[in-house]
Design a protein around this motif. Structure first.
Motif, mmCIF file in Angstrom:
data_model
loop_
_atom_site.group_PDB
_atom_site.id
_atom_site.type_symbol
_atom_site.label_atom_id
_atom_site.label_comp_id
_atom_site.label_asym_id
_atom_site.label_seq_id
_atom_site.Cartn_x
_atom_site.Cartn_y
_atom_site.Cartn_z
ATOM 1 N N LYS A 1 -0.712 2.728 -31.153
ATOM 2 C CA LYS A 1 -0.326 2.021 -29.838
ATOM 3 C C LYS A 1 -1.133 0.720 -29.481
ATOM 4 N N CYS A 2 -2.533 0.757 -30.210
ATOM 5 C CA CYS A 2 -3.425 -0.309 -30.155
ATOM 6 C C CYS A 2 -3.391 -1.439 -30.840
ATOM 7 N N ILE A 3 -2.597 -1.385 -31.898
ATOM 8 C CA ILE A 3 -2.629 -2.433 -33.117
ATOM 9 C C ILE A 3 -1.580 -3.508 -32.759
ATOM 10 N N SER A 4 -1.948 -4.640 -32.837
ATOM 11 C CA SER A 4 -1.106 -5.609 -32.532
ATOM 12 C C SER A 4 0.050 -6.019 -33.207
ATOM 13 N N PRO A 5 1.218 -6.446 -32.474
ATOM 14 C CA PRO A 5 2.562 -6.614 -33.248
ATOM 15 C C PRO A 5 2.573 -7.306 -34.669
ATOM 16 N N GLY A 6 1.407 -8.423 -34.494
ATOM 17 C CA GLY A 6 1.495 -9.515 -35.577
ATOM 18 C C GLY A 6 0.955 -8.880 -36.806
ATOM 19 N N LEU A 7 0.062 -8.059 -36.670
ATOM 20 C CA LEU A 7 -0.996 -7.364 -37.612
ATOM 21 C C LEU A 7 0.170 -6.141 -38.290
ATOM 22 N N MET A 8 0.899 -5.435 -37.241
ATOM 23 C CA MET A 8 1.795 -4.357 -37.617
ATOM 24 C C MET A 8 2.810 -5.141 -38.545
ATOM 25 N N GLN A 9 3.310 -6.011 -38.409
ATOM 26 C CA GLN A 9 4.425 -6.711 -39.192
ATOM 27 C C GLN A 9 3.707 -7.320 -40.610
ATOM 28 N N ALA A 10 2.634 -7.727 -40.390
ATOM 29 C CA ALA A 10 2.009 -7.937 -41.836
ATOM 30 C C ALA A 10 1.703 -6.719 -42.731
ATOM 31 N N TYR A 11 1.286 -5.776 -41.807
ATOM 32 C CA TYR A 11 1.087 -4.511 -42.849
ATOM 33 C C TYR A 11 2.510 -3.830 -43.344
ATOM 34 N N GLN A 12 3.689 -3.911 -42.539
ATOM 35 C CA GLN A 12 4.773 -3.533 -43.063
ATOM 36 C C GLN A 12 5.405 -4.327 -44.219
ATOM 37 N N ALA A 13 5.094 -5.540 -44.034
ATOM 38 C CA ALA A 13 5.184 -6.634 -45.289
ATOM 39 C C ALA A 13 4.589 -6.339 -46.523
ATOM 40 N N CYS A 14 3.290 -6.129 -46.217
ATOM 41 C CA CYS A 14 2.272 -5.848 -47.463
ATOM 42 C C CYS A 14 2.769 -4.368 -48.030
ATOM 43 N N LYS A 15 2.970 -3.559 -47.351
ATOM 44 C CA LYS A 15 3.399 -2.239 -47.689
ATOM 45 C C LYS A 15 4.673 -2.560 -48.734
ATOM 46 N N ALA A 16 5.691 -2.919 -48.270
ATOM 47 C CA ALA A 16 6.848 -3.403 -49.265
ATOM 48 C C ALA A 16 6.440 -3.939 -50.407
ATOM 49 N N ILE A 17 5.310 -5.146 -50.385
ATOM 50 C CA ILE A 17 4.924 -5.584 -51.689
ATOM 51 C C ILE A 17 4.306 -4.476 -52.592
ATOM 52 N N ILE A 18 3.400 -3.979 -52.069
ATOM 53 C CA ILE A 18 2.630 -3.006 -52.887
ATOM 54 C C ILE A 18 3.376 -1.650 -53.534
ATOM 55 N N VAL A 19 4.425 -1.264 -52.714
ATOM 56 C CA VAL A 19 5.115 -0.168 -52.902
ATOM 57 C C VAL A 19 6.079 -0.605 -54.429
ATOM 58 N N ARG A 20 6.568 -1.785 -54.264
ATOM 59 C CA ARG A 20 7.361 -2.206 -55.425
ATOM 60 C C ARG A 20 6.392 -2.774 -56.563
ATOM 61 N N LEU A 21 5.306 -3.357 -56.279
ATOM 62 C CA LEU A 21 4.475 -4.048 -57.297
ATOM 63 C C LEU A 21 3.377 -3.019 -58.206
ATOM 64 N N LEU A 22 3.342 -1.860 -57.321
ATOM 65 C CA LEU A 22 2.098 -1.026 -57.919
ATOM 66 C C LEU A 22 2.837 0.431 -58.028
ATOM 67 N N ALA A 23 4.251 0.316 -58.445
ATOM 68 C CA ALA A 23 4.785 1.910 -58.362
ATOM 69 C C ALA A 23 4.481 2.584 -59.583
ATOM 70 N N LYS A 24 4.415 1.993 -60.527
ATOM 71 C CA LYS A 24 4.344 2.491 -61.964
ATOM 72 C C LYS A 24 3.230 1.793 -62.869
ATOM 73 N N PRO A 25 2.160 2.702 -63.219
ATOM 74 C CA PRO A 25 1.977 4.085 -62.781
ATOM 75 C C PRO A 25 1.447 3.960 -61.534
ATOM 76 N N LYS A 26 1.610 5.043 -60.552
ATOM 77 C CA LYS A 26 1.271 5.091 -59.126
ATOM 78 C C LYS A 26 -0.134 5.257 -58.980
ATOM 79 N N ALA A 27 -1.124 4.460 -58.462
ATOM 80 C CA ALA A 27 -2.255 4.779 -58.151
ATOM 81 C C ALA A 27 -2.734 4.421 -56.847
ATOM 82 N N VAL A 28 -1.906 3.672 -56.073
ATOM 83 C CA VAL A 28 -2.225 3.465 -54.742
ATOM 84 C C VAL A 28 -1.115 3.590 -53.806
ATOM 85 N N SER A 29 -1.635 4.388 -52.648
ATOM 86 C CA SER A 29 -0.638 4.812 -51.409
ATOM 87 C C SER A 29 -0.472 3.831 -50.473
#
Length: 508
Positions: free
Chosen positions: A315-343
């Motif tokens: 609830k205390c995280i700014s919308p801009g940072l949360m949007q950046a986090y979601q976008a970054c998460k989408a990038i790393i899930v695809r980029l670092l999927a195999k072999p999986k080392a980063v969650s």
């Protein structure tokens, strides 16, 4: 981190040369030529304005709005899951009679909880499901103990614990001893250690029995069970309601009130949430989830989870940072999927650390999402190079300690590619999300033309229809007002028709 730069920079045209990333706009001031350039990312030459636009586009496609029909379908699936758990409790009375579940938006694959399951069945949004949730179901509760809570960490890695049933009464021991490993106590008595793998075995078998019985005697309006399987210690269920498919990752956990002693020093530090929410809200409780460390004993070792606290911190995280986090998460899930080392959970920890490190006024800037995205990529790359990613609540716990040097550098190099061309990787993430949404819409269209039943058509007409319509409108309002928020649910298994749920601090 790529710090924000001033929007206007002074200098001659020749000082930049013929860079393809610069678009000069000259003006004359006191016989000097002042050239105005768009704000650029130094490493990639990407326009910050373009990155911000792409992040906004990703958020638009990633955060979908639900109409009344979809809201009612979500509600129908949720009630089915709660009803199913009530039936599991009645099988052998192992689960608490009155239980409190934590419902989180996003599945285990999304890093909603720190699980790190080695083998997850192939399952993707758009192809297999339209939306996903994680439901934490307490198998045991320790809600009457004073804080701080001291756990048995003598045999486990930092951030993990064994759990002895000596903390519980004889009735609890009698119900659960078949889900325990045995060890001799110093006084000669038998010590029962609650086993995450044996609990997961029991939980999956119980859920399978209930689902088989429910499907043998289907009722009108009941969701279709399209998939029910075990993924390690998680039970994954895909429900079809009308034209919607919902994935529930259901996790048996141990629930505690209070705060663990191992994280007590964290409370003594200054944090970004100070003054925004109370300490009582942050330390209201924690969980043990069935996940061991890479070097631990899976049959005995549980992992500490602070999911309840994270719901409050969100609830205390700014919308801009949360949007950046979601976008970054989408990038790393695809980029670092195999072999999986980063969650994705590790990326979330980095975001929380950034909130502590950086001024709130800076993080609140609405047009700084691009800087936040680049900074998160750099932070994660730094962690990989140094093989060190401290847990936010237990800083002395390094979540990348188990990586080999080769694995860490392999993923660091992959991140370097993303950092060198963030727009390309963000566009790929956008296309992936648009494809998933397109698959969902195509399925819905096929469902509507093939006459698949909807909850409204199956539940009856007249007063019942009016009641469902009012419920759908209420749910739509809740979804609209609380996008992406986590829901805490209280339900009495003896009366599954009346669930009470909380979205953050609101009760319904």
């Amino acid at each position: 981190m790529a710090a924000p730069a001033l929007n206007r920079r002074a200098g001659s045209v020749n000082s930049i040369g013929s860079s393809p990333t610069a678009t000069p706009n000259s003006s004359i001031n006191n016989n000097r030529v002042i050239t105005c350039y768009p704000e650029l990312d130094f490493r990639s030459g990407t326009r910050i304005e373009e990155l911000n636009r792409l992040i906004q586009e990703f958020s638009k496609h990633d955060q979908r709005e639900y109409d009344d029909q979809r809201a009612l379908e979500i509600h129908t699936a949720k009630d089915f899951i709660f009803s199913m758990l009530g039936m599991v409790q009645k099988l052998d009375q192992k689960l608490p009679v009155a239980n409190e579940y934590l419902l989180l938006s996003g599945g285990v694959r999304e890093g909603v909880v720190d699980m790190d399951l080695d083998e997850l069945s192939p399952c993707s949004r758009g192809t297999d499901y339209d939306m996903d949730f994680t439901l934490l179901v307490p198998a045991l509760k320790l809600h009457d103990r004073n804080q701080p809570v001291t756990l048995d960490m003598r045999h486990s890695a930092l951030g993990h614990s064994w759990l002895s049933l000596r903390l519980f009464d004889e009735g609890t021991i009698g119900r659960w001893k078949d889900c325990c490993t045995l060890a001799d106590h110093v006084n000669g008595a038998t010590n029962y250690f609650f086993s995450p793998t044996l609990v997961a075995d029991w939980f999956y078998e119980s859920v399978a029995v209930v689902l088989a019985e429910v499907q043998r005697k289907p009722q009108r309006g009941m969701p279709r069970v399209e998939r029910a399987e075990r993924n390690g210690t998680v039970v994954s269920i895909v429900l079809g309601v009308g034209s919607s498919r919902m994935l529930y990752d259901v996790v048996p956990v141990v629930s505690f009130k209070g705060w663990p002693a191992v994280a007590q020093s964290w409370l003594m530090e200054n944090h970004f949430w100070d003054g925004k929410i109370t300490e009582e809200e942050v330390i209201s409780g924690f969980y043990l989830v069935p996940a061991s460390s890479p070097s631990g004993r899976p049959e005995n070792e549980w992992r500490l989870s602070f999911a309840r606290s994270e719901v409050q911190l969100k609830k205390c995280i700014s919308p801009g940072l949360m949007q950046a986090y979601q976008a970054c998460k989408a990038i790393i899930v695809r980029l670092l999927a195999k072999p999986k080392a980063v969650s994705p959970y590790q990326l979330r920890s980095l975001m929380l650390w950034a909130c502590d490190r950086l001024p709130t006024s800076y993080l609140a800037q609405e047009d700084y999402s691009a800087h936040f995205l680049l900074g998160l990529i750099e932070d994660l790359q730094h962690c990989l190079v140094n093989k060190n990613c401290p847990n936010y609540f237990i800083p002395q716990c390094n979540m990348l300690e188990h990586l080999t040097d080769e694995m860490a550098m392999h993923h660091a190099r992959k991140l370097a590619l993303a950092r060198a061309d963030p727009t390309e990787h963000l566009r790929l993430a956008i296309e992936h999300t648009k494809t998933a949404n397109r698959l969902t819409l195509e399925l819905q269209r096929r469902g509507s033309t093939s006459g698949l039943p909807s909850p409204q058509s199956e539940l009856g007409a007249g007063d019942q229809h009016q009641s469902d319509d009012r419920l759908a409108k209420k749910l739509q309002q809740l979804v609209t007002e609380n996008p992406g928020k986590s829901i805490s649910v209280f339900i009495n298994p003896d009366d599954v028709t009346r669930p009470h749920f909380r979205i953050d601090d609101k009760f319904f």
